[in-house]
Design a protein around this motif. Structure first.
Motif, mmCIF file in Angstrom:
data_model
loop_
_atom_site.group_PDB
_atom_site.id
_atom_site.type_symbol
_atom_site.label_atom_id
_atom_site.label_comp_id
_atom_site.label_asym_id
_atom_site.label_seq_id
_atom_site.Cartn_x
_atom_site.Cartn_y
_atom_site.Cartn_z
ATOM 1 N N MET A 117 0.941 -1.492 0.028
ATOM 2 C CA MET A 117 -0.128 -0.272 -0.495
ATOM 3 C C MET A 117 1.085 0.902 -0.305
ATOM 4 O O MET A 117 2.092 1.448 0.586
ATOM 5 N N VAL A 157 -3.321 0.166 -2.941
ATOM 6 C CA VAL A 157 -3.084 -0.836 -3.535
ATOM 7 C C VAL A 157 -2.848 -1.751 -4.330
ATOM 8 O O VAL A 157 -3.153 -1.612 -5.178
ATOM 9 N N ILE A 180 -7.955 -7.062 -0.107
ATOM 10 C CA ILE A 180 -7.564 -5.529 0.193
ATOM 11 C C ILE A 180 -8.727 -4.629 -0.656
ATOM 12 O O ILE A 180 -8.591 -3.206 0.706
ATOM 13 N N TRP A 197 -12.109 -3.830 0.559
ATOM 14 C CA TRP A 197 -12.048 -3.519 1.834
ATOM 15 C C TRP A 197 -12.531 -1.897 2.594
ATOM 16 O O TRP A 197 -11.771 -0.990 1.417
ATOM 17 N N ARG A 253 -11.865 1.474 3.947
ATOM 18 C CA ARG A 253 -10.810 2.457 3.885
ATOM 19 C C ARG A 253 -10.199 2.515 6.068
ATOM 20 O O ARG A 253 -8.932 1.870 5.596
ATOM 21 N N LYS A 281 -8.082 -1.188 5.446
ATOM 22 C CA LYS A 281 -7.024 -0.659 5.429
ATOM 23 C C LYS A 281 -6.600 0.257 5.860
ATOM 24 O O LYS A 281 -4.782 -0.121 6.875
#
Length: 97
Positions: A9, A20, A69, A72, A74, A77
């Motif tokens: 990331m 990502v 990811i 996902w 925020r 993350k």
């Protein structure tokens, strides 16, 4: 010697824009982002700080994790980043050494 694959990331700043990605050469790819050789999203939004990464031995595992990811929220993350890197320090110098 086995090849590694990385899910990573990038951030523009702490709590800034996130990106990502997945790569087999994290040092090279992070350098490309930092020097804005990658056209598109990361260059447009100045997303250059490597703030999180994990290593995988299989490419499919890394790609699957990247997609997971990306889907996902925020907050999830952010939590993942802050577990490994609470200050959102740019990790590139530590991997490029």
């Amino acid at each position: 010697m086995a090849e590694n694959f990385y899910v990573y990331m990038l951030a523009s700043k702490k709590n800034g824009v996130l990106y990502v990605g997945v790569t087999s050469d994290l040092v090279k790819r992070a350098w490309e982002h930092q020097n804005k050789f990658v056209k598109g999203f990361t260059r447009r939004y100045n997303v250059t700080k490597l703030v999180w990464f994990e290593t995988h031995s299989e490419p499919l595992a890394a790609i699957t994790r990247e997609k997971q990811i990306k889907a996902w929220k925020r907050a999830w993350k952010t939590e993942l980043i802050e577990k490994q890197n609470p200050a959102w320090v740019d990790l590139y110098p530590t991997i490029a050494a």
